[in-house]
Design a protein around this motif. Structure first.
Motif, PDB file in Angstrom:
ATOM      1  N   PRO A  93      11.825   4.958 -10.706  1.00 22.60           N
ATOM      2  CA  PRO A  93      11.505   4.498  -9.346  1.00 22.60           C
ATOM      3  C   PRO A  93      10.015   4.178  -9.171  1.00 22.60           C
ATOM      4  CG  PRO A  93      12.307   6.776  -9.307  1.00 22.60           C
ATOM      5  CD  PRO A  93      12.401   6.298 -10.701  1.00 22.60           C
ATOM      6  N   ALA A  94       9.153   4.886  -9.894  1.00 18.86           N
ATOM      7  CA  ALA A  94       7.719   4.592  -9.819  1.00 18.86           C
ATOM      8  C   ALA A  94       7.451   3.188 -10.342  1.00 18.86           C
ATOM      9  CB  ALA A  94       6.915   5.623 -10.614  1.00 18.86           C
ATOM     10  N   LEU A  95       8.093   2.857 -11.449  1.00 21.39           N
ATOM     11  CA  LEU A  95       7.928   1.528 -12.035  1.00 21.39           C
ATOM     12  C   LEU A  95       8.451   0.438 -11.095  1.00 21.39           C
ATOM     13  CD1 LEU A  95       7.062  -0.214 -14.416  1.00 21.39           C
ATOM     14  CD2 LEU A  95       9.326   0.174 -15.410  1.00 21.39           C
ATOM     15  N   ALA A  96       9.571   0.703 -10.447  1.00 18.85           N
ATOM     16  CA  ALA A  96      10.129  -0.277  -9.506  1.00 18.85           C
ATOM     17  C   ALA A  96       9.154  -0.552  -8.370  1.00 18.85           C
ATOM     18  CB  ALA A  96      11.464   0.228  -8.960  1.00 18.85           C
ATOM     19  N   ASP A  97       8.538   0.493  -7.840  1.00 16.78           N
ATOM     20  CA  ASP A  97       7.543   0.301  -6.773  1.00 16.78           C
ATOM     21  C   ASP A  97       6.318  -0.446  -7.291  1.00 16.78           C
ATOM     22  OD1 ASP A  97       8.619   1.278  -4.367  1.00 16.78           O
ATOM     23  OD2 ASP A  97       8.162   3.351  -4.907  1.00 16.78           O
ATOM     24  N   LEU A  98       5.854  -0.094  -8.489  1.00 15.10           N
ATOM     25  CA  LEU A  98       4.673  -0.758  -9.031  1.00 15.10           C
ATOM     26  C   LEU A  98       4.931  -2.237  -9.298  1.00 15.10           C
ATOM     27  CD1 LEU A  98       3.061   1.900 -11.378  1.00 15.10           C
ATOM     28  CD2 LEU A  98       2.161   0.979  -9.242  1.00 15.10           C
ATOM     29  N   LYS A  99       6.147  -2.569  -9.687  1.00 15.37           N
ATOM     30  CA  LYS A  99       6.485  -3.981  -9.896  1.00 15.37           C
ATOM     31  C   LYS A  99       6.370  -4.747  -8.580  1.00 15.37           C
ATOM     32  CE  LYS A  99       9.393  -3.658 -13.988  1.00 15.37           C
ATOM     33  NZ  LYS A  99      10.759  -3.808 -14.545  1.00 15.37           N
ATOM     34  N   GLN A 100       6.807  -4.119  -7.485  1.00 15.23           N
ATOM     35  CA  GLN A 100       6.681  -4.757  -6.172  1.00 15.23           C
ATOM     36  C   GLN A 100       5.203  -4.950  -5.813  1.00 15.23           C
ATOM     37  OE1 GLN A 100       9.064  -5.944  -4.126  1.00 15.23           O
ATOM     38  NE2 GLN A 100      10.569  -5.462  -5.695  1.00 15.23           N
ATOM     39  N   VAL A 101       4.406  -3.950  -6.112  1.00 16.23           N
ATOM     40  CA  VAL A 101       2.984  -4.000  -5.783  1.00 16.23           C
ATOM     41  C   VAL A 101       2.285  -5.102  -6.568  1.00 16.23           C
ATOM     42  CG1 VAL A 101       0.797  -2.715  -5.903  1.00 16.23           C
ATOM     43  CG2 VAL A 101       2.877  -1.565  -5.126  1.00 16.23           C
ATOM     44  N   THR A 102       2.588  -5.204  -7.856  1.00 19.76           N
ATOM     45  CA  THR A 102       1.870  -6.150  -8.710  1.00 19.76           C
ATOM     46  C   THR A 102       2.224  -7.610  -8.402  1.00 19.76           C
ATOM     47  OG1 THR A 102       3.531  -5.878 -10.464  1.00 19.76           O
ATOM     48  CG2 THR A 102       1.522  -4.531 -10.599  1.00 19.76           C
ATOM     49  N   ARG A 103       3.283  -7.835  -7.678  1.00 15.62           N
ATOM     50  CA  ARG A 103       3.618  -9.205  -7.273  1.00 15.62           C
ATOM     51  C   ARG A 103       2.554  -9.792  -6.349  1.00 15.62           C
ATOM     52  NH1 ARG A 103       9.966  -8.211  -6.317  1.00 15.62           N
ATOM     53  NH2 ARG A 103      10.561  -8.374  -8.498  1.00 15.62           N
ATOM     54  N   LYS A 104       1.827  -8.923  -5.662  1.00 12.38           N
ATOM     55  CA  LYS A 104       0.765  -9.387  -4.760  1.00 12.38           C
ATOM     56  C   LYS A 104      -0.616  -8.905  -5.233  1.00 12.38           C
ATOM     57  CE  LYS A 104       3.255 -10.082  -0.528  1.00 12.38           C
ATOM     58  NZ  LYS A 104       3.246  -9.895   0.917  1.00 12.38           N
ATOM     59  N   ALA A 105      -0.729  -8.661  -6.523  1.00 16.98           N
ATOM     60  CA  ALA A 105      -1.974  -8.088  -7.070  1.00 16.98           C
ATOM     61  C   ALA A 105      -3.193  -8.945  -6.761  1.00 16.98           C
ATOM     62  CB  ALA A 105      -1.841  -7.884  -8.570  1.00 16.98           C
ATOM     63  N   LYS A 121       0.846  -1.207   0.000  1.00 21.08           N
ATOM     64  CA  LYS A 121       0.000   0.000   0.000  1.00 21.08           C
ATOM     65  C   LYS A 121       0.876   1.250   0.000  1.00 21.08           C
ATOM     66  CE  LYS A 121      -4.368  -1.470   1.855  1.00 21.08           C
ATOM     67  NZ  LYS A 121      -5.530  -1.062   2.597  1.00 21.08           N
ATOM     68  N   ILE A 122       1.945   1.186   0.770  1.00 24.06           N
ATOM     69  CA  ILE A 122       2.880   2.316   0.829  1.00 24.06           C
ATOM     70  C   ILE A 122       3.592   2.457  -0.512  1.00 24.06           C
ATOM     71  CG2 ILE A 122       4.917   3.256   2.004  1.00 24.06           C
ATOM     72  CD1 ILE A 122       3.989   1.508   4.452  1.00 24.06           C
ATOM     73  N   GLN A 123       4.020   1.328  -1.062  1.00 24.80           N
ATOM     74  CA  GLN A 123       4.711   1.356  -2.359  1.00 24.80           C
ATOM     75  C   GLN A 123       3.795   1.882  -3.460  1.00 24.80           C
ATOM     76  OE1 GLN A 123       5.740  -2.797  -2.184  1.00 24.80           O
ATOM     77  NE2 GLN A 123       7.921  -2.326  -1.946  1.00 24.80           N
ATOM     78  N   PHE A 124       2.528   1.501  -3.413  1.00 30.76           N
ATOM     79  CA  PHE A 124       1.580   1.978  -4.415  1.00 30.76           C
ATOM     80  C   PHE A 124       1.422   3.492  -4.343  1.00 30.76           C
ATOM     81  CE2 PHE A 124      -2.773   2.922  -5.869  1.00 30.76           C
ATOM     82  CZ  PHE A 124      -2.698   2.417  -7.153  1.00 30.76           C
ATOM     83  N   LEU A 125       1.280   4.005  -3.126  1.00 33.16           N
ATOM     84  CA  LEU A 125       1.145   5.454  -2.950  1.00 33.16           C
ATOM     85  C   LEU A 125       2.416   6.170  -3.403  1.00 33.16           C
ATOM     86  CD1 LEU A 125      -0.710   7.714  -2.021  1.00 33.16           C
ATOM     87  CD2 LEU A 125       0.121   7.374   0.294  1.00 33.16           C
ATOM     88  N   SER A 141      -3.903 -10.666  -4.082  1.00 35.06           N
ATOM     89  CA  SER A 141      -4.340 -10.660  -2.673  1.00 35.06           C
ATOM     90  C   SER A 141      -4.367  -9.273  -2.043  1.00 35.06           C
ATOM     91  CB  SER A 141      -3.407 -11.552  -1.845  1.00 35.06           C
ATOM     92  OG  SER A 141      -2.087 -11.025  -1.856  1.00 35.06           O
ATOM     93  N   LEU A 142      -3.901  -8.274  -2.751  1.00 33.79           N
ATOM     94  CA  LEU A 142      -3.794  -6.931  -2.172  1.00 33.79           C
ATOM     95  C   LEU A 142      -5.056  -6.126  -2.427  1.00 33.79           C
ATOM     96  CD1 LEU A 142      -1.931  -4.878  -0.750  1.00 33.79           C
ATOM     97  CD2 LEU A 142      -1.196  -4.156  -3.016  1.00 33.79           C
ATOM     98  N   ASP A 143      -5.570  -5.531  -1.369  1.00 34.34           N
ATOM     99  CA  ASP A 143      -6.723  -4.637  -1.482  1.00 34.34           C
ATOM    100  C   ASP A 143      -6.191  -3.207  -1.301  1.00 34.34           C
ATOM    101  OD1 ASP A 143      -9.081  -3.236  -1.374  1.00 34.34           O
ATOM    102  OD2 ASP A 143      -9.729  -4.085   0.527  1.00 34.34           O
ATOM    103  N   LEU A 144      -6.139  -2.445  -2.381  1.00 32.78           N
ATOM    104  CA  LEU A 144      -5.588  -1.083  -2.313  1.00 32.78           C
ATOM    105  C   LEU A 144      -6.590  -0.074  -1.776  1.00 32.78           C
ATOM    106  CD1 LEU A 144      -3.542  -1.033  -5.609  1.00 32.78           C
ATOM    107  CD2 LEU A 144      -2.680  -1.215  -3.283  1.00 32.78           C
TER     108      LEU A 144
END
Length: 190
Positions: A172-184, A155-159, A186-189
């Motif tokens: 850096p935005a893309l790097a964070d989004l890649k981390q976020v999408t690894r749990k796409a 959630k922090i990485q997405f923001l 199960s993650l509720d944003l």
């Protein structure tokens, strides 16, 4: 969903409370929100509202909320949260930040206020301050602080990714989004 009848009944109850004790500032919360919302409508919708007994004054609603936020007892924090949202809507995040910070002092476990603070700084163009608040949130999460222990890092990485994207820091935005999408899955944003 709240019906028009419920809104009208709540407004009438507050009007009666104000008539009984005009100094009871807390009794004006629904009236203030009503004033602001109806006063913010387009002319056509304001006319429809007026025909149904709703009158509005955007600035008057804000003034009432300010009074409740300053002197209220029961509804002080609600008024502060509503004012912060209204100031952001009105494109005045500099007025919202002190309110959000005051709410954080009272409710330090509520990470949503910190998320809002990030958005406010971003709206002001203060990228570094927004990133600092995000770092504080992540630090609280890593230390398992109350209210933050179960906050997903994603959630922090997405923001942060959204913030960086809007500032044109695409790598850096893309790097964070890649981390976020690894749990796409199960993650509720929300």
């Amino acid at each position: 969903v709240i019906s028009c009848n419920e809104i009208t009944a709540a407004r009438k109850a507050e009007e009666q409370a104000v008539r009984l004790d005009p100094s009871f500032t807390d009794a004006r919360l629904i009236l203030a929100v009503n004033e602001y919302v109806v006063g913010s409508l387009s002319f056509g919708w304001r006319l429809v509202a007026k025909l149904n007994g709703f009158h509005g004054d955007r600035e008057g609603g804000i003034r009432q909320l300010q009074a409740i936020a300053q002197t209220g007892i029961l509804n002080r924090y609600d008024a502060q949260a509503l004012l912060a949202a209204i100031y952001r809507r009105e494109r005045e995040p500099q007025l919202a930040i002190p309110l959000v910070q005051a709410l954080l002092e009272e409710f330090p476990r509520n990470y949503l206020f910190r998320f809002e603070e990030v958005e406010m700084y971003s709206d002001l163009g203060e990228k570094q301050e927004a990133l600092r608040v995000l770092a504080d949130i992540d630090d609280l999460r890593c230390r398992n602080s109350p209210g933050y222990a179960h906050l997903p890092a994603e959630k922090i990485q997405f923001l942060r990714a959204n913030l960086l994207f809007w500032y044109g820091d695409l790598d850096p935005a893309l790097a964070d989004l890649k981390q976020v999408t690894r749990k796409a899955g199960s993650l509720d944003l929300n």
